[in-house]
Design an enzyme around this catalytic site. Structure first.
Site, PDB file in Angstrom:
ATOM      1  CG  ASP A 182      -5.786 -12.118 -14.943  1.00  0.00           C
ATOM      2  OD1 ASP A 182      -6.620 -12.626 -15.542  1.00  0.00           O
ATOM      3  OD2 ASP A 182      -5.078 -12.542 -13.916  1.00  0.00           O
TER       4      ASP A 182
ATOM      5  CG  ASP B 256      -5.889   3.267   0.189  1.00  0.00           C
ATOM      6  OD1 ASP B 256      -5.160   2.478   0.345  1.00  0.00           O
ATOM      7  OD2 ASP B 256      -6.876   3.489  -0.947  1.00  0.00           O
TER       8      ASP B 256
ATOM      9  CG  ASN C 117      -3.020   5.385  -1.420  1.00  0.00           C
ATOM     10  OD1 ASN C 117      -3.312   4.334  -0.806  1.00  0.00           O
ATOM     11  ND2 ASN C 117      -3.918   6.150  -2.211  1.00  0.00           N
TER      12      ASN C 117
ATOM     13  CG  HIS D 222      -5.384 -15.025  -7.634  1.00  0.00           C
ATOM     14  ND1 HIS D 222      -4.793 -15.694  -8.726  1.00  0.00           N
ATOM     15  CD2 HIS D 222      -6.586 -14.824  -8.154  1.00  0.00           C
ATOM     16  CE1 HIS D 222      -5.625 -15.725  -9.636  1.00  0.00           C
ATOM     17  NE2 HIS D 222      -6.731 -15.243  -9.255  1.00  0.00           N
ATOM     18  CG  ASP D 223      -7.708 -18.623  -8.384  1.00  0.00           C
ATOM     19  OD1 ASP D 223      -8.211 -17.651  -7.788  1.00  0.00           O
ATOM     20  OD2 ASP D 223      -7.535 -18.638  -9.592  1.00  0.00           O
TER      21      ASP D 223
ATOM     22  CG  ASP E 183      -1.772   1.388   1.536  1.00  0.00           C
ATOM     23  OD1 ASP E 183      -1.821   1.992   0.349  1.00  0.00           O
ATOM     24  OD2 ASP E 183      -2.357   1.322   2.368  1.00  0.00           O
TER      25      ASP E 183
ATOM     26  CG  ASP F 172      -1.272   1.849  -3.663  1.00  0.00           C
ATOM     27  OD1 ASP F 172      -0.153   1.672  -3.918  1.00  0.00           O
ATOM     28  OD2 ASP F 172      -1.721   2.405  -2.743  1.00  0.00           O
TER      29      ASP F 172
ATOM     30  CG  ASP G  97     -10.171 -15.453 -15.119  1.00  0.00           C
ATOM     31  OD1 ASP G  97      -9.361 -15.844 -14.457  1.00  0.00           O
ATOM     32  OD2 ASP G  97     -11.362 -15.292 -15.175  1.00  0.00           O
TER      33      ASP G  97
ATOM     34  CD  GLU H 146      -7.877 -19.811 -14.067  1.00  0.00           C
ATOM     35  OE1 GLU H 146      -7.822 -20.205 -13.058  1.00  0.00           O
ATOM     36  OE2 GLU H 146      -8.747 -18.907 -14.479  1.00  0.00           O
TER      37      GLU H 146
HETATM   38  C1  GLC Z   1     -10.062 -17.792 -12.368  1.00  0.00           C
HETATM   39  C2  GLC Z   1      -9.451 -16.621 -11.304  1.00  0.00           C
HETATM   40  C3  GLC Z   1     -10.151 -16.502 -10.306  1.00  0.00           C
HETATM   41  C4  GLC Z   1     -11.520 -16.207 -10.492  1.00  0.00           C
HETATM   42  C5  GLC Z   1     -12.277 -16.883 -11.468  1.00  0.00           C
HETATM   43  C6  GLC Z   1     -13.070 -16.277 -12.172  1.00  0.00           C
HETATM   44  O1  GLC Z   1     -10.029 -18.928 -12.041  1.00  0.00           O
HETATM   45  O2  GLC Z   1      -8.071 -17.115 -11.349  1.00  0.00           O
HETATM   46  O3  GLC Z   1      -9.648 -15.860  -9.114  1.00  0.00           O
HETATM   47  O4  GLC Z   1     -12.312 -16.113  -9.523  1.00  0.00           O
HETATM   48  O5  GLC Z   1     -11.583 -17.257 -12.909  1.00  0.00           O
HETATM   49  O6  GLC Z   1     -12.903 -15.307 -13.008  1.00  0.00           O
HETATM   50 CA    CA Z   2      -3.559   2.188  -1.205  1.00  0.00          CA
END
Ligand code: GLC
Ligand code: CA
Length: 514
Positions: free
Chosen positions: A99, A26, A24, A333-334, A22, A30, A205, A260
């Site tokens: 993405d 908040d 700034n 992130h999944d 972060d 970012d 994605d 993906e």
């Molecule tokens: C992909 C992304 C995931 C998202 C899903 C729907 O699997 O990696 O984070 O929730 O698509 O967009």
């Molecule tokens: Ca921020």
């Protein structure tokens, strides 16, 4: 001109912007924060950054529900600071990938808003709007029996239109109708916009979901989750659309694409990435190696099974050898944090190094997810209200059909994507150095022991191991171009052992619940 293949000798760092840094104050990560950390990223010896969505979004799925494809979310900055990040990355010799989320938009995207107002609007056919079915007794049913991945059924009724729209993911993520040529033109414009700005490629994605079977038929026998996927995953038209994007846009740029592809086997992946065939993407993101401690979904947990993991890796490595290039990853992130899953929290540095070497030295492009390089671990969410992920609620609803709530909550805590989304642990100071303000999500309590600053000067830290192994990979031709060979023959008892393990696991779960 043959397209250059720089992607075969690169590694990629993934940033999930909300939790990276972060700048700034908040409480939300970012691009100012990213700007500040470009030297750190470069110091890892990676060659590129992939940004999870930076676009305006109501955040029903934290950026994967986009309301404007050609701007930056005000939480993350604006196009000016994005350009600074892009220039800063390029000046350091790093590429930048965006993405591309075009299976669906947000329901707050102007296309959806317009199409929802009026059946005659050209935007109406940007989405799958359909009439419902009616039973003999007059009960209204959705157009087919598909279920969504995130939230109950795959159809949402709109009373003003008396129609349903399709959402394979959350209700706030209506699926785009890629069969409509106007939608494909929009996608091409999005691609051109970012490429012209200077970005170097895209992570695409759920790109294998973009074509739906004509007539959207119901699926039998129905599955408890993602029912219908056989009518929308890897349909032949998906390849056709990708080919069109390549021919009309991507071929004019020296850019990289990785798709993906949930529920995709290497044989199916080859349809998209075979260099000797009709290649439309550079790489595919596989899933099977992430299922060595679960069945299909992270929520259906099983004990870690080494043979299952090895088999998955081996299958992709050998089938793609000489034909296509792998995307290598063990975190994003999944998924929950890998050391908490396949390694040992007690021996986190040791097991973290082992896991890093295991996947980075395979054949392919390594992806490293923020925090993986310092061995960040799963967090501990004890109540449903503590979760941010839209999936959590749905997983609990489905799971409690089959097991007591307390068991379901335990499974959720270990399997939730939120484990990977806690703020990055930079220091042992306030909020782990992530933010001067109040972080948008809990900082993992272990930040005093696990943080980047503490590992910086320790030659034996996981962080420095990542730096070393990524350098080694880059400089050692056999680590890039060498063939993959499995030394131990396949265990003939594998299926039996796996079944026995599964039965034991369920017995334990059952005994714990009664
Ligand atoms: C992909 C992304 C995931 C998202 C899903 C729907 O699997 O990696 O984070 O929730 O698509 O967009
Ligand atoms: Ca921020």
């Amino acid at each position: 001109m043959a397209k250059s293949e720089w992607y075969k000798n690169m590694s990629v760092y993934q940033i999930w912007p909300r939790s990276f840094c972060d700048g700034n104050g908040d409480g939300i990560g970012d691009l100012w924060g990213v700007l500040d950390k470009l030297d750190y990223i470069k110091s890892l010896n990676v060659d590129a950054i992939w940004f999870s969505p930076l676009f305006p979004s109501p955040n029903a799925d934290y950026g994967y529900d986009i309301s404007d494809y050609m701007d930056i979310h005000p939480d993350y900055g604006n196009l000016q600071v994005f350009r600074q990040v892009l220039d800063g990355a390029h000046a350091r010799g790093m590429k930048v990938f965006m993405d591309l989320v075009v299976n669906h938009t947000s329901d707050e995207h102007k296309w959806f808003i317009e199409g929802r107002k009026d059946k005659n609007s050209p935007y109406h056919d940007y989405y799958y709007w359909r009439n419902g079915r009616t039973t003999r007794s007059g009960r209204r049913l959705p157009p087919n029996n598909w279920s969504s991945v995130f939230e109950g059924g795959a159809w949402e009724y709109d009373a003003s239109l008396d129609e349903y729209y399709l959402h394979v993911f959350a209700k706030k993520q209506p699926d785009l109708n890629m069969a409509n040529p106007r939608v494909r033109e929009e996608v091409k414009n999005i691609l051109r916009f970012w490429l012209d700005l200077g970005v170097d490629g895209f992570r695409e994605d759920v790109i294998t979901f973009i074509a739906k079977d004509e007539g959207l038929p119901s699926s039998y026998p129905p599955l408890p989750v993602a029912n219908g996927y056989r009518h929308y995953a890897n349909r032949p038209k998906a390849h056709e659309y990708l080919k069109e994007f390549k021919r009309e846009v991507l071929d004019f740029y020296d850019c990289f694409t990785v798709g993906e592809s949930p529920m995709t086997t290497p044989d199916v992946a080859l349809r998209y990435i075979d260099e000797g065939g009709d290649k439309v993407l550079d790489e595919m993101i596989a899933f099977s190696h992430m299922e060595a401690d679960c069945f299909m979904l992270d929520m259906l947990q099983l004990p870690f099974n080494l043979v299952k993991m090895k088999r998955a890796f081996s299958e992709w490595q050998t089938k793609l050898q000489g034909r296509a290039w792998n995307a290598l990853y063990i975190e994003n992130h999944d998924h929950p944090r890998i050391i908490s899953r396949y390694g040992s929290e007690e021996y986190r540095t040791e097991s973290g190094k082992m896991l890093a070497a295991m996947y980075i030295l395979q054949r392919g492009t390594p992806f490293i997810y923020q925090g993986q390089e310092i061995g960040m671990l799963n967090t501990n969410l004890t109540e449903l209200g503590m979760y941010k992920d839209v999936m959590a609620q749905n997983n609990i609803e489905v799971a409690t059909r089959f097991m007591p709530r307390s068991t379901a909550m335990k499974l959720l805590a270990r399997s939730s994507r939120d484990n990977a989304r806690t703020p990055f642990q930079w220091t042992d100071g306030k909020n782990a150095g992530f933010s001067e303000g109040t972080p948008w999500f809990f900082v993992n309590e272990n930040y005093k022991e696990i943080n980047a600053a503490q590992q910086e000067d320790d030659p034996n830290s996981l962080l420095n191991f990542y730096r070393a192994i990524l350098k080694f990979k880059k400089e050692t031709p056999v680590a890039v171009w060498g063939d993959y060979k499995e030394y131990f023959p396949k265990d003939k008892n594998f299926r039996f052992l796996q079944l026995r393990e599964q039965l034991r696991h369920h017995e334990r779960l059952y005994l714990a619940a009664v």
